[in-house]
Design an enzyme around this catalytic site. Structure first.
Site: not given
Length: 276
Positions: A5, A41
């Site tokens: 991730h 992100h």
């Protein structure tokens, strides 16, 4: 598939591979003109992770090409699948088509090296808004119109916003392109900071096993052994995690080592295996 991730830094690619991931996931941000610019992100993100790593998309896709091209000194055989987590929520619905075209152009240029000995990995294009389905259509048409329809054999799609499964099925049926098979992964999940049940995962697995439009199912983001085991028990094909080594450990345990195995490049990510 063990999906690492938020692998947004180039140096993190090798780090996550060493931990056991065979499928890095990374975030793609777009500018106001629907052009992909960088991996990033931002805050908030998963608990106990740095949210601020980033790379320009051209540099990142070039790095991915190097580690997935046989004969390259950086080649890593166990890396077989990418997950592009698209951050399109900043775009208008009307820009989705342009975003898909621009993304396809960058992948063709930097990853597939314009069709000249590019990388060999498969990829999932994960879209966060079900209304941005034009992104998928324009992505496919980019390769068809440029005479490289064969590269679409390496591309699957996912809607990542936990929409109702019947709504997702309707959208995929709506955007079908003649001659291009459906290659669909269905994700389900939430940040590792919050617990989430597996009811929707089980629904997606049921659709997959019944021969529906879904080929594979993955869950995100699960880091703890009980959560990983629960996802595997539900019949998922992929686990997205911040700790690939923990998933590797679970796969070696009695009760799992005979039922699941680590996916290799020879495993087709579009082929459905039913839960038993």
């Amino acid at each position: 598939w063990i999906m690492g991730h938020m692998v947004n830094g180039i140096d993190q690619i090798d780090e996550f591979l060493r931990l056991g991931s065979n499928s890095p996931e990374f975030d793609i941000n777009f500018d106001k003109d629907a052009k992909p610019v960088y991996t990033y992100h931002g805050v908030p993100c998963d608990c106990f992770r740095s949210c601020l790593r980033w790379e320009y998309i051209g540099d990142y896709l070039t790095a991915l090409r190097e580690v997935t091209t046989p004969g390259n000194p950086k080649f890593r055989e166990n890396l077989s699948l990418f997950v592009f987590d698209l951050k399109t929520n900043s775009l208008y619905d009307s820009q989705a088509g342009k975003a898909g075209e621009n993304l396809a152009d960058d992948i063709f240029k930097y990853y597939w090296n314009e069709g000249n000995n590019g990388g060999r990995a498969y990829m999932i294009i994960s879209i966060p808004d079900i209304e941005h389905y034009d992104l998928m259509t324009s992505f496919k048409h980019y390769f068809i119109s440029n005479g490289h329809e064969e590269l679409l054999d390496f591309v699957g799609f996912d809607f990542s916003a936990n929409d109702n499964i019947p709504d997702v099925e309707k959208v995929f049926e709506k955007v079908r392109v003649p001659g291009v098979p459906d290659r669909v992964w269905q994700s389900d999940g939430i940040t590792n900071c919050i617990m989430r049940g597996l009811n929707r995962v089980k629904e997606a697995v049921k659709v997959r096993d019944a021969g529906g439009i879904i080929n594979k199912v993955y869950v995100w983001t699960v880091d703890k052994v009980p959560s990983i085991k629960a996802a595997l028990d539900a019949g998922v094909d992929g686990v997205m995690t911040n700790h690939p080594d923990v998933v590797v450990g679970v796969l070696r345990e009695d009760g799992y080592k005979d039922k699941f195995r680590y996916a290799s490049y020879n495993d087709n990510p579009w082929e459905t295996f039913k839960a038993e």
